[in-house]
Write a protein that holds these residues in place. Structure first.
Motif, PDB file in Angstrom:
ATOM      1  N   SER A 113     110.296 156.246  -1.991  1.00 41.21           N
ATOM      2  CA  SER A 113     111.707 156.583  -1.299  1.00 41.21           C
ATOM      3  C   SER A 113     112.808 155.793  -1.755  1.00 41.21           C
ATOM      4  CB  SER A 113     111.600 156.185   0.272  1.00 41.21           C
ATOM      5  OG  SER A 113     112.874 156.446   0.885  1.00 41.21           O
ATOM      6  N   ASP A 114     113.723 156.667  -2.393  1.00 39.61           N
ATOM      7  CA  ASP A 114     114.848 155.931  -2.976  1.00 39.61           C
ATOM      8  C   ASP A 114     116.213 155.800  -1.870  1.00 39.61           C
ATOM      9  OD1 ASP A 114     115.553 158.593  -2.921  1.00 39.61           O
ATOM     10  OD2 ASP A 114     115.798 158.847  -4.960  1.00 39.61           O
ATOM     11  N   LEU A 115     115.866 155.898  -0.776  1.00 42.57           N
ATOM     12  CA  LEU A 115     116.995 155.653  -0.114  1.00 42.57           C
ATOM     13  C   LEU A 115     117.515 154.104   0.033  1.00 42.57           C
ATOM     14  CD1 LEU A 115     115.641 157.245   3.517  1.00 42.57           C
ATOM     15  CD2 LEU A 115     117.640 158.092   2.116  1.00 42.57           C
ATOM     16  N   LEU A 116     116.707 153.157  -0.311  1.00 42.49           N
ATOM     17  CA  LEU A 116     116.981 151.882  -0.214  1.00 42.49           C
ATOM     18  C   LEU A 116     116.789 151.438  -1.492  1.00 42.49           C
ATOM     19  CD1 LEU A 116     115.759 150.799   3.523  1.00 42.49           C
ATOM     20  CD2 LEU A 116     118.137 151.467   2.689  1.00 42.49           C
ATOM     21  N   THR A 117     115.983 152.119  -2.477  1.00 45.13           N
ATOM     22  CA  THR A 117     116.033 151.344  -3.628  1.00 45.13           C
ATOM     23  C   THR A 117     115.959 152.347  -4.631  1.00 45.13           C
ATOM     24  OG1 THR A 117     113.780 150.262  -2.707  1.00 45.13           O
ATOM     25  CG2 THR A 117     114.068 150.462  -5.119  1.00 45.13           C
ATOM     26  N   SER A 118     116.911 151.851  -5.881  1.00 44.80           N
ATOM     27  CA  SER A 118     117.153 152.866  -6.752  1.00 44.80           C
ATOM     28  C   SER A 118     115.858 153.522  -7.545  1.00 44.80           C
ATOM     29  CB  SER A 118     117.990 152.256  -7.961  1.00 44.80           C
ATOM     30  OG  SER A 118     117.253 151.201  -8.711  1.00 44.80           O
ATOM     31  N   LYS A 119     116.199 154.745  -8.154  1.00 40.50           N
ATOM     32  CA  LYS A 119     115.167 155.293  -8.792  1.00 40.50           C
ATOM     33  C   LYS A 119     114.898 154.568  -9.909  1.00 40.50           C
ATOM     34  CE  LYS A 119     117.096 160.055  -7.501  1.00 40.50           C
ATOM     35  NZ  LYS A 119     117.501 161.192  -7.829  1.00 40.50           N
ATOM     36  N   GLU A 120     115.938 153.946 -10.713  1.00 36.68           N
ATOM     37  CA  GLU A 120     115.414 153.398 -11.940  1.00 36.68           C
ATOM     38  C   GLU A 120     114.582 152.121 -11.474  1.00 36.68           C
ATOM     39  OE1 GLU A 120     115.214 151.849 -15.700  1.00 36.68           O
ATOM     40  OE2 GLU A 120     115.903 153.908 -15.039  1.00 36.68           O
ATOM     41  N   LYS A 121     114.564 151.365 -10.330  1.00 32.27           N
ATOM     42  CA  LYS A 121     113.971 150.176  -9.911  1.00 32.27           C
ATOM     43  C   LYS A 121     112.566 150.855  -9.840  1.00 32.27           C
ATOM     44  CE  LYS A 121     116.825 146.753  -8.201  1.00 32.27           C
ATOM     45  NZ  LYS A 121     117.263 145.694  -7.132  1.00 32.27           N
ATOM     46  N   ILE A 122     112.405 152.031  -9.016  1.00 32.61           N
ATOM     47  CA  ILE A 122     111.084 152.596  -8.533  1.00 32.61           C
ATOM     48  C   ILE A 122     110.274 152.948 -10.116  1.00 32.61           C
ATOM     49  CG2 ILE A 122     109.966 154.457  -7.894  1.00 32.61           C
ATOM     50  CD1 ILE A 122     112.066 154.618  -5.718  1.00 32.61           C
ATOM     51  N   ARG A 123     110.947 153.670 -11.147  1.00 31.76           N
ATOM     52  CA  ARG A 123     110.434 153.885 -12.148  1.00 31.76           C
ATOM     53  C   ARG A 123     109.840 152.712 -12.918  1.00 31.76           C
ATOM     54  NH1 ARG A 123     110.653 153.643 -17.129  1.00 31.76           N
ATOM     55  NH2 ARG A 123     112.584 152.381 -17.079  1.00 31.76           N
ATOM     56  N   LYS A 124     110.537 151.556 -12.871  1.00 33.55           N
ATOM     57  CA  LYS A 124     110.086 150.548 -13.720  1.00 33.55           C
ATOM     58  C   LYS A 124     108.934 149.752 -13.135  1.00 33.55           C
ATOM     59  CE  LYS A 124     110.951 147.349 -16.761  1.00 33.55           C
ATOM     60  NZ  LYS A 124     110.847 147.668 -18.203  1.00 33.55           N
ATOM     61  N   ARG A 125     109.123 149.778 -11.699  1.00 33.42           N
ATOM     62  CA  ARG A 125     108.023 149.047 -10.984  1.00 33.42           C
ATOM     63  C   ARG A 125     106.701 150.054 -11.513  1.00 33.42           C
ATOM     64  NH1 ARG A 125     111.508 147.684  -5.853  1.00 33.42           N
ATOM     65  NH2 ARG A 125     112.484 145.848  -6.809  1.00 33.42           N
ATOM     66  N   LEU A 126     106.826 151.361 -11.347  1.00 30.16           N
ATOM     67  CA  LEU A 126     105.507 152.329 -11.610  1.00 30.16           C
ATOM     68  C   LEU A 126     105.224 152.077 -12.909  1.00 30.16           C
ATOM     69  CD1 LEU A 126     106.819 155.461 -10.051  1.00 30.16           C
ATOM     70  CD2 LEU A 126     104.900 154.323  -9.358  1.00 30.16           C
ATOM     71  N   GLU A 127     105.977 151.927 -13.845  1.00 28.51           N
ATOM     72  CA  GLU A 127     105.785 151.630 -15.523  1.00 28.51           C
ATOM     73  C   GLU A 127     105.022 150.417 -15.637  1.00 28.51           C
ATOM     74  OE1 GLU A 127     105.804 153.331 -19.173  1.00 28.51           O
ATOM     75  OE2 GLU A 127     107.504 154.204 -17.940  1.00 28.51           O
ATOM     76  N   CYS A 128     105.630 149.418 -15.122  1.00 24.41           N
ATOM     77  CA  CYS A 128     104.768 148.068 -15.298  1.00 24.41           C
ATOM     78  C   CYS A 128     103.421 147.927 -14.709  1.00 24.41           C
ATOM     79  CB  CYS A 128     105.736 146.981 -14.625  1.00 24.41           C
ATOM     80  SG  CYS A 128     107.338 146.587 -15.674  1.00 24.41           S
ATOM     81  N   SER A 129     103.567 148.627 -13.380  1.00 25.77           N
ATOM     82  CA  SER A 129     101.969 148.420 -12.690  1.00 25.77           C
ATOM     83  C   SER A 129     101.087 149.070 -13.516  1.00 25.77           C
ATOM     84  CB  SER A 129     102.257 149.103 -11.195  1.00 25.77           C
ATOM     85  OG  SER A 129     103.132 148.331 -10.491  1.00 25.77           O
ATOM     86  N   ALA A 130     101.429 150.559 -14.047  1.00 26.50           N
ATOM     87  CA  ALA A 130     100.759 151.345 -14.704  1.00 26.50           C
ATOM     88  C   ALA A 130     100.008 150.612 -16.043  1.00 26.50           C
ATOM     89  CB  ALA A 130     101.225 152.791 -15.041  1.00 26.50           C
ATOM     90  N   GLU A 131     101.049 149.964 -16.576  1.00 23.30           N
ATOM     91  CA  GLU A 131     101.015 149.520 -17.899  1.00 23.30           C
ATOM     92  C   GLU A 131      99.988 148.188 -17.909  1.00 23.30           C
ATOM     93  OE1 GLU A 131     103.486 147.396 -21.810  1.00 23.30           O
ATOM     94  OE2 GLU A 131     104.288 148.097 -19.928  1.00 23.30           O
ATOM     95  N   CYS A 132      99.932 147.472 -17.048  1.00 25.36           N
ATOM     96  CA  CYS A 132      98.919 146.242 -16.579  1.00 25.36           C
ATOM     97  C   CYS A 132      97.708 146.625 -15.630  1.00 25.36           C
ATOM     98  CB  CYS A 132      99.691 145.035 -16.030  1.00 25.36           C
ATOM     99  SG  CYS A 132     100.358 145.271 -14.482  1.00 25.36           S
ATOM    100  N   ASP A 133      97.340 147.981 -15.740  1.00 26.08           N
ATOM    101  CA  ASP A 133      96.115 148.209 -15.244  1.00 26.08           C
ATOM    102  C   ASP A 133      95.898 148.047 -13.572  1.00 26.08           C
ATOM    103  OD1 ASP A 133      94.007 149.908 -15.412  1.00 26.08           O
ATOM    104  OD2 ASP A 133      92.610 148.150 -16.073  1.00 26.08           O
TER     105      ASP A 133
END
Length: 240
Positions: A131-151
């Motif tokens: 949900s991007d109501l309270l969190t920016s799309k960019e932060k969500i994308r970055k958190r997904l990217e980092c979580s995926a990258e570190c397995d």
């Protein structure tokens, strides 16, 4: 006294003894409309007040005001700290110095849904709301990217809505840059409630699956597997 109570998935069986005790001690129950209706089935003799989505601040302020004179339970699904009202209650409590706050933990969807699927969270994992109501799309994308990258195994809350129909697809595309298409995934809808449904599937299949706000999504790490029809992430106890 203001109890900020995690009611789990909303079923009586999913509530902790502490949560049930706090509700029983309260003269007023305050919460989001859907969660109030879930609880009313189990405690029909209580007084209730509810507000809709995007009225969180008003809801918490009302609960604090009422708690100046009586015991109040401010209810949240799952745990009140995780995307719940506990933090906001403390933030607003400075205007209500005579109100004592007690946070009553509950079982969040990540764990109750994980139990339905098997044991996908045996090892390190990340919980991310789409949900991007309270969190920016960019932060969500970055958190997904980092979580995926570190397995990390990834649990997704609020994976889709009418206005965000393609958000899960976009999230899967990000993860697919770091995980294979046959990565074991799963989802559970209406955890612990009437109409509960679950499925184990691949990351490629998940990308093209329609879900809603009442669905919790699990994306396994590189070691997650299916054992006896269940989604399991091992922790390598054999190496201890």
């Amino acid at each position: 006294m203001l109890y900020v109570v995690g009611i789990g998935a909303g079923s009586r069986d999913g509530m902790t003894i502490a949560a049930e005790s706090a509700v029983k001690r309260s003269e007023l129950i305050v919460g989001y409309t859907k969660y109030v209706e879930l609880l009313r089935k189990h405690f029909p003799d209580k007084n209730y007040a509810s507000t809709g989505m995007k009225q969180e601040r008003e809801r918490v302020e009302y609960a604090l005001k009422e708690a100046s004179e009586k015991n109040v339970s401010l209810i949240c699904s799952g745990d009140p700290q995780l995307y719940g009202m506990a933090g906001l209650a403390y933030e607003l409590s400075e205007s209500f110095p005579n109100v004592e706050i007690e946070v009553v933990s509950g079982v969040t969807a990540a764990f109750s849904g994980g139990a339905v699927l098997g044991s996908p969270l045996t090892h390190d994992f990340a919980v991310i709301s789409l949900s991007d109501l309270l969190t920016s799309k960019e932060k969500i994308r970055k958190r997904l990217e980092c979580s995926a990258e570190c397995d990390l195994t990834i649990v997704l809350y609020n994976p889709s809505s009418k206005s965000r129909a393609d958000y899960l697809q976009k999230a899967c595309d990000i993860v697919l840059k770091h995980r294979s298409a046959d990565t074991v995934c799963g989802y559970v809808r209406n955890i612990g409630r009437e109409g509960e449904e679950s499925r184990i599937l691949t990351l490629a299949e998940l990308r093209d699956t329609a879900v809603d706000m009442f669905t919790t999504v699990y994306i396994g790490n590189s070691e997650t597997k299916v054992i006896g029809g269940k989604m399991v992430t091992p922790r390598d106890y054999k190496n201890v």
